[in-house]
Design an enzyme around this catalytic site. Structure first.
Site, mmCIF file in Angstrom:
data_model
loop_
_atom_site.group_PDB
_atom_site.id
_atom_site.type_symbol
_atom_site.label_atom_id
_atom_site.label_comp_id
_atom_site.label_asym_id
_atom_site.label_seq_id
_atom_site.Cartn_x
_atom_site.Cartn_y
_atom_site.Cartn_z
ATOM 1 N N TYR A 71 0.936 -1.187 -0.226
ATOM 2 C CA TYR A 71 0.060 0.056 0.060
ATOM 3 C C TYR A 71 0.838 1.187 0.173
ATOM 4 O O TYR A 71 2.215 0.908 -0.282
ATOM 5 C CB TYR A 71 -1.096 -0.041 1.134
ATOM 6 C CG TYR A 71 -2.018 -1.153 1.060
ATOM 7 C CD1 TYR A 71 -2.752 -1.152 0.109
ATOM 8 C CD2 TYR A 71 -2.000 -2.145 2.163
ATOM 9 C CE1 TYR A 71 -3.759 -2.213 -0.278
ATOM 10 C CE2 TYR A 71 -3.182 -2.901 2.043
ATOM 11 C CZ TYR A 71 -4.014 -3.036 0.768
ATOM 12 O OH TYR A 71 -4.931 -4.068 0.735
ATOM 13 N N ARG B 196 2.873 -1.169 10.885
ATOM 14 C CA ARG B 196 2.749 -2.450 9.991
ATOM 15 C C ARG B 196 3.715 -2.460 8.936
ATOM 16 O O ARG B 196 3.474 -1.661 7.902
ATOM 17 C CB ARG B 196 1.433 -3.102 9.632
ATOM 18 C CG ARG B 196 1.291 -4.345 9.292
ATOM 19 C CD ARG B 196 -0.169 -5.171 9.194
ATOM 20 N NE ARG B 196 -0.163 -6.164 9.355
ATOM 21 C CZ ARG B 196 -1.364 -7.208 9.142
ATOM 22 N NH1 ARG B 196 -2.397 -6.348 8.503
ATOM 23 N NH2 ARG B 196 -1.331 -8.440 9.368
ATOM 24 N N ARG C 196 -7.498 -14.648 10.453
ATOM 25 C CA ARG C 196 -8.787 -15.493 10.000
ATOM 26 C C ARG C 196 -9.481 -16.423 11.130
ATOM 27 O O ARG C 196 -10.345 -16.923 11.200
ATOM 28 C CB ARG C 196 -8.356 -16.097 8.864
ATOM 29 C CG ARG C 196 -8.294 -15.206 7.658
ATOM 30 C CD ARG C 196 -7.690 -15.983 6.253
ATOM 31 N NE ARG C 196 -6.471 -16.319 6.347
ATOM 32 C CZ ARG C 196 -5.924 -17.153 5.590
ATOM 33 N NH1 ARG C 196 -6.592 -17.784 4.561
ATOM 34 N NH2 ARG C 196 -4.583 -17.355 5.740
ATOM 35 N N CYS D 236 -10.002 -22.140 10.987
ATOM 36 C CA CYS D 236 -9.899 -21.651 9.693
ATOM 37 C C CYS D 236 -9.378 -22.534 8.721
ATOM 38 O O CYS D 236 -8.287 -23.356 9.158
ATOM 39 C CB CYS D 236 -9.051 -20.373 9.737
ATOM 40 S SG CYS D 236 -8.689 -19.581 8.307
ATOM 41 N N CYS E 288 -9.465 -21.199 3.214
ATOM 42 C CA CYS E 288 -10.057 -21.531 1.762
ATOM 43 C C CYS E 288 -9.763 -20.159 1.114
ATOM 44 O O CYS E 288 -10.375 -20.059 -0.195
ATOM 45 C CB CYS E 288 -11.549 -21.938 1.947
ATOM 46 S SG CYS E 288 -12.682 -20.846 2.715
ATOM 47 N N ALA F 43 -30.442 -43.994 7.055
ATOM 48 C CA ALA F 43 -31.763 -43.366 7.506
ATOM 49 C C ALA F 43 -32.776 -44.288 6.463
ATOM 50 O O ALA F 43 -32.310 -44.294 5.146
ATOM 51 C CB ALA F 43 -31.841 -42.103 7.601
#
Length: 645
Positions: free
Chosen positions: A174, A222, A320, A343, A346, A457
């Site tokens: 970013y 970060r 996640r 998690c 996916c 069943a």
């Protein structure tokens, strides 16, 4: 206490945190269209605070409405009118002694002009991201100075709203990261060139925030431990960045990795192991004294504890993991870690966000809709409800119904729960699917749900029970094409192969269908010393598959020398060969093969549905029986219908 380090107090600057669990920033698109904190996003964050998280860092939060739009319905700190709703958010989180930071963000060149009302995207230099494909306009020096002010304003709005600190997003490719990285910053003014000039944009933001918000307002940054792109930030550069940031007085470093061009190193697909990039945080922590937060695809408390015990990091970022189970912290604290909903990597959550939709989770159907699905009504009155099928849909129905005080009975014809997901856990590096099934089974057992394995069943059995309702979750069955030779002994389905009832070695095998199941089955068989060819009728391998998942498996497929054939249609099966039609030339080609494995998709298994409908009235059809799909679809169908029965 089992996880002493994980649940010990920690400090970021002068701020005390109750434990070492951090929820890092993840886009949600749950805010209002004006960037205010909606009731939905407040409830979403409150649930993670209630679940035992020590520090929550908000989703990427916009500081600029002109060129800084990251996602639709994005949380914003651009105007003072957003403060009242942000105050409501911080108060909701603080009820649980959880702290909360705003993550201040600008996408820079990793935006799309379509999201900026047609305006050209911007960046430090006119270098396009390969993942975006748009050349950004180089920001003028005055524009950069104005963006510094917008970051500072965002921090002040955050402070006035009751946030405990802020995080500056300088990772993942970013805008701040673009200024830091030699791969994306080719400027010749004061914001480019030397290391110190590349640091200037971030430095001015930090210094401005310190001046406006005071020295006791925590600032985390970060950064990427490694961008995993050519000419970008590597671990040596990130250590240098971290040491410099510490020298100018920030309070914590949050270590991540990757850009959009190396996206699977940011949000990892299923094959990535827990702790795979721990060397990045370890290297940075060895070089600075301020706390290190790090995300490392951690799912299990024992792995988090080990990273803390080995001094790899100071705070564990669980993203996640806390989408899949907002009670992650409380369950680990109270000895119920075997019930943490795992998690499965996916990527459904990020797939939705990247396509402009709000966040959801395949294994937790409440994500983003916590306000719509509050506490379960206790209205079951112990009435019996039969669930036919013990796959994820049937298991989730059993959990919901038990919580509502019904008496669910699950019938499963196999000797195990999990259905097709159990089989899906068999290929290499798919063990997270088994964790997910095991967690759900443990939860069912904790709720004393009656599980009857090896039981198919039938109407007589159901009439004997006389249930209040019946949930049909019999899943799906493989599609078998009507072609010559299809019933030969050398033809198998992917499900038959993964059930491990037949051991196949040293054979020449053709897998028909290149979806993820076909590719994973091929990889599974390849590990048993077979020679594999995957055949796809379409022009591309795995059509319709989410690209990062394909980016994960295809390099392994190619490395293992599994042959991939596209634009080929299976038309006939012989004893020692198959006949394929070339979809371009319409000519028939012969491929020698010992075995054929079909992976052509599935269709609803409705064989018992009509019979049950004739004998019972209160019927719910859930999961793949209703409509074949992914785990996400089955879980949502099951959750919704068992929530309102």
């Amino acid at each position: 206490m089992k996880y002493k380090k994980l649940f010990s107090e920690g400090m970021i600057g002068n701020l005390k945190l109750k434990n070492r669990i951090v929820m890092p920033a993840m886009g949600t698109s749950l805010a209002t269209s004006t960037g205010e904190a909606s009731d939905e996003i407040i409830r979403y964050y409150e649930e993670r605070a209630k679940g035992g998280c020590g520090l929550i860092i908000t989703e990427i939060t916009r500081i600029d409405n002109e060129t800084g739009i990251g996602t639709p319905n994005q949380l914003c700190v651009t105007d003072s009118y957003q403060i009242p709703r942000l105050q409501k958010l911080t108060r909701a989180v603080h009820k649980y002694d959880t702290k909360i930071f705003t993550q201040l963000h600008h996408p820079g060149r990793q935006a799309h002009s379509s999201s900026l009302n047609g305006k050209q995207i911007v960046g430090p230099s006119p270098i396009a991201s390969k993942a975006i494909g748009e050349i950004p306009r180089e920001l003028e020096t005055l524009e950069v100075e104005n963006l510094v002010k917008k970051f500072i304003k965002g921090a002040k709005i955050s402070q006035l709203s009751g946030f405990d600190g802020i995080e500056l997003h300088g990772a993942h490719g970013y805008l701040i990261c673009q200024f830091l990285s030699p791969a994306t910053n080719k400027r010749t003014d004061k914001y480019g060139g030397t290391f110190m000039n590349r640091m200037r944009f971030l430095t001015e933001i930090i210094m401005g925030i310190r001046h406006i918000c005071g020295k006791d307002f925590p600032i985390s940054v970060r950064i990427d431990g490694d961008e995993f792109i050519e000419g970008g930030i590597d671990i040596n550069e990130s250590i240098k960045i971290a040491r410099y940031l510490e020298s100018i007085g920030i309070d914590a470093i949050n270590v991540s990795s990757g850009t959009y061009e190396s996206s699977i190193t940011i949000i990892e697909p299923v094959s990535y192991k827990e702790g795979w990039k721990k060397h990045l945080s370890q290297s940075i922590k060895e070089n600075i004294k301020i706390p290190v937060i790090a995300c490392d695809s951690i799912k299990r408390p024992e792995i988090a504890e080990n990273l803390l015990e080995t001094n790899n990091l100071d705070f564990v970022a669980l993203g996640r993991a806390q989408l899949a189970d907002p009670e992650w912290g409380n369950k680990a604290l109270n000895g119920k870690e075997d019930q943490i909903r795992s998690c499965i990597s996916c990527l459904k959550c990020i797939e939705l966000i990247m396509n402009g939709k709000r966040i959801e989770c395949a294994v937790n159907p409440r994500v983003g809709m916590e306000i719509d699905f509050e506490e379960f009504k206790k209205d079951g009155d112990q009435r019996k409800v039969v669930i036919i099928g013990g796959g994820p849909a049937g298991m989730q129905a059993g959990i919901n119904l038990a919580k509502r005080n019904f008496t669910p009975i699950i019938f499963e014809k196999e000797d195990h729960l999990g259905g097709s997901v159990f089989l899906g856990s068999k290929p290499p590096m798919k063990e997270k699917l088994k964790w997910f099934i095991d967690n759900m089974e443990n939860e069912l057992k904790d709720l004393n749900v009656d599980i009857r394995l090896n039981t198919k069943a039938n109407i007589d059995l159901l009439k004997n029970i006389n249930p209040y309702a019946i949930f049909i979750a019999t899943g799906a069955k493989p599609i078998i094409p009507n072609i010559e030779g299809i019933n030969s002994k050398n033809v198998y389905t992917a499900e038959q192969i993964l059930s491990e009832k037949t051991e196949i070695k040293n054979k020449k095998i053709a897998v028909i269908g290149s979806g993820m199941t076909g590719l994973e089955t091929a990889e599974y068989l390849n590990n048993k010393n077979n020679e594999l060819t995957v055949i796809e009728m379409q022009k591309d391998i795995a059509p319709g598959t989410y690209l990062p998942n394909l980016m994960d498996i295809l390099p392994r497929i190619k490395k293992e020398k599994i042959n991939l054939l596209t634009s080929k249609k299976l038309v006939k099966i012989n004893e020692n060969s198959i006949e394929l039609m070339n979809m371009n030339t319409k000519k028939i080609e012969i491929l020698e093969t010992d075995l054929i494995v079909l992976s052509l998709g599935v269709q609803s298994n409705i064989e018992i549905v009509e019979e049950i409908k004739e004998s019972f009235k209160n019927i719910k059809i859930i999961g793949d029986v209703e409509k074949p799909g992914r785990i996400f679809d089955a879980m949502r169908s099951s959750f919704d219908k068992s929530y309102v029965l």
